[in-house]
Design a protein around this motif. Structure first.
Motif, PDB file in Angstrom:
ATOM      1  N   GLY A 177       2.396  80.372 112.709  1.00  0.00           N
ATOM      2  CA  GLY A 177       3.401  81.427 112.606  1.00  0.00           C
ATOM      3  C   GLY A 177       3.036  82.582 113.513  1.00  0.00           C
ATOM      4  N   VAL A 178       4.037  83.423 113.761  1.00  0.00           N
ATOM      5  CA  VAL A 178       3.846  84.592 114.621  1.00  0.00           C
ATOM      6  C   VAL A 178       4.327  85.831 113.871  1.00  0.00           C
ATOM      7  N   VAL A 179       3.505  86.880 113.900  1.00  0.00           N
ATOM      8  CA  VAL A 179       3.935  88.179 113.390  1.00  0.00           C
ATOM      9  C   VAL A 179       3.923  89.141 114.563  1.00  0.00           C
ATOM     10  N   ASP A 180       5.094  89.698 114.865  1.00  0.00           N
ATOM     11  CA  ASP A 180       5.209  90.611 115.997  1.00  0.00           C
ATOM     12  C   ASP A 180       5.562  91.996 115.474  1.00  0.00           C
ATOM     13  N   ARG A 181       4.704  92.962 115.728  1.00  0.00           N
ATOM     14  CA  ARG A 181       4.892  94.343 115.242  1.00  0.00           C
ATOM     15  C   ARG A 181       5.247  94.368 113.765  1.00  0.00           C
ATOM     16  N   GLY A 182       4.505  93.577 113.008  1.00  0.00           N
ATOM     17  CA  GLY A 182       4.643  93.584 111.555  1.00  0.00           C
ATOM     18  C   GLY A 182       5.711  92.670 110.998  1.00  0.00           C
ATOM     19  N   GLN A 183       6.529  92.086 111.873  1.00  0.00           N
ATOM     20  CA  GLN A 183       7.625  91.234 111.400  1.00  0.00           C
ATOM     21  C   GLN A 183       7.366  89.773 111.745  1.00  0.00           C
ATOM     22  N   MET A 184       7.678  88.877 110.798  1.00  0.00           N
ATOM     23  CA  MET A 184       7.562  87.454 111.086  1.00  0.00           C
ATOM     24  C   MET A 184       8.633  87.051 112.096  1.00  0.00           C
ATOM     25  N   PHE A 185       8.245  86.226 113.049  1.00  0.00           N
ATOM     26  CA  PHE A 185       9.196  85.658 114.006  1.00  0.00           C
ATOM     27  C   PHE A 185       9.675  84.333 113.420  1.00  0.00           C
ATOM     28  N   LEU A 186      10.952  84.273 112.992  1.00  0.00           N
ATOM     29  CA  LEU A 186      11.416  83.131 112.204  1.00  0.00           C
ATOM     30  C   LEU A 186      12.267  82.126 112.978  1.00  0.00           C
ATOM     31  N   GLY A 187      12.972  82.599 113.993  1.00  0.00           N
ATOM     32  CA  GLY A 187      13.916  81.705 114.678  1.00  0.00           C
ATOM     33  C   GLY A 187      15.242  81.658 113.938  1.00  0.00           C
ATOM     34  N   ALA A 188      16.258  81.114 114.621  1.00  0.00           N
ATOM     35  CA  ALA A 188      17.632  81.138 114.096  1.00  0.00           C
ATOM     36  C   ALA A 188      17.733  80.460 112.734  1.00  0.00           C
ATOM     37  N   ASN A 189      17.028  79.362 112.552  1.00  0.00           N
ATOM     38  CA  ASN A 189      17.109  78.627 111.290  1.00  0.00           C
ATOM     39  C   ASN A 189      15.773  78.588 110.560  1.00  0.00           C
ATOM     40  N   GLY A 190      14.913  79.553 110.851  1.00  0.00           N
ATOM     41  CA  GLY A 190      13.619  79.608 110.168  1.00  0.00           C
ATOM     42  C   GLY A 190      12.660  78.525 110.619  1.00  0.00           C
TER      43      GLY A 190
END
Ligand SMILES: [Zn+2]
Length: 339
Positions: free
Chosen positions: A154-167
């Protein structure tokens, strides 16, 4: 003055166990327990057993104010509705919204996320990315990769999870590394993915393929039975100087380094966190510096090389920590990053 929540309840629901914990704002576990998913259980039975575990966890939180319940599950999750889609470990729960099901009965917010994305968030808030005296500011972009039976991340960018359009973003184990004719088949249906070259399953398979006829400590460890070989036996044999085991792990290190260089180029992380059982084996053999050196060699610019590669600090508690981190994030963030 309004009262601030004191604890979150976290659940990590895998293929074998549902684990639950009561977690404070600092990421400390105040209580934890687990129940097995009964073999042959129906959908309703599975949900009942897990729901009872959550009820028990909420009881254990006592009079402390509960911020909510966070649940980590493998596979894609709709983060708005908490609906699971084709969860690989819990196929009966396809299409079930744990949020709609449990919010009324538990009487508190229920947040559901993908376990690998949440693991990244857990490391960000409570593990390798945690703000400390040595690390006064949080990482800007954290990539977490677990290398065990499979490979996920997984990726967390500036505190937010990077989820993609459909997670479904950051299927890090299924990036293509080997596109040659002899590339091994992968569990996803493709060939030559990182997971098919460097997971624990892959290490055991490669050893079984190459060990025959060789005088190797790997086979000795497996009691002479090729089918009994595990990745841990390969690590143990390598530690004893076995040539074949070391050659196999050279290939694993190279595949991981190529995959992680792709990750550098895709996400430009400043912190890369490696977890999982295979990572522990690599650490025992002091192979992380070699992976880092190969990444440095291949990275396209000086700024892509500006990262740290570190082991997970949360071990197998990472999913629970991530589920708790999700609750704290939704309820205003943990104490440690309060401005
Ligand atoms: Zn694959």
């Amino acid at each position: 003055m309004t009262q601030t929540p004191e604890v979150a309840v976290a659940m990590d629901w895998g293929g074998t166990w549902a684990r639950a914990a009561v977690v404070d704002r600092g990421g400390n576990f105040q209580w934890q327990s687990r129940v097995a998913n009964a073999a042959g259980a129906s959908k309703d039975q599975l949900l009942e057993v897990a729901g009872n575990l959550l009820t028990e966890a909420i009881e254990q939180s006592g009079s402390r104010w509960l911020a909510g319940v966070g649940v980590a599950v493998a596979g894609p999750v709709d983060s708005e509705t908490g609906t699971l889609f084709d969860p690989p470990n819990l196929p009966l729960l396809d299409g079930v919204s744990l949020k709609a099901l449990w919010e009324p009965s538990l009487g508190c917010p229920v947040l559901v996320g993908n376990d690998a994305n949440l693991a990244a968030l857990g490391e960000y808030q409570f593990g390798a990315g945690r703000v400390s005296r040595e690390q006064p500011v949080p990482p800007r972009t954290l990539v977490y990769m677990t290398v065990s039976t499979g490979i996920g991340g997984g990726v967390v960018d500036r505190g937010q999870m990077f989820l993609g359009a459909n997670g479904l973003a950051v299927e890090i184990g299924h990036m293509s590394i080997d596109n040659g004719d002899s590339a091994p088949a992968c569990s996803c249906g493709s060939r030559g993915c990182l997971e098919s070259l460097a997971s624990g399953t892959a290490i055991a398979r490669i050893a079984a393929e190459r060990v025959s006829g060789e005088d190797s400590r790997i086979l000795e460890q497996a009691g002479g039975k090729v089918e009994a070989i595990t990745s841990q036996m390969v690590f143990d044999a390598a530690a004893q100087g076995d040539g074949l085991a070391n050659a196999i792990l050279d290939g694993v290190v190279f595949a991981l380094a190529v995959g992680l260089t792709n990750v550098l180029h895709l996400y430009n992380p400043d912190l890369v966190v490696l977890g999982g059982g295979v990572t522990n084996g690599l650490i025992q053999l002091d192979l992380l510096p070699r992976i880092q050196a190969l990444m440095m060699e291949r990275a396209m610019s000086k700024r892509h090389r500006d990262f740290r590669l570190v082991p997970s600090q949360l071990g197998d508690a990472v999913g629970l920590a991530g589920a708790a981190a999700l609750v704290w994030q939704e309820s205003g963030g943990p104490m440690s990053v309060k401005s």
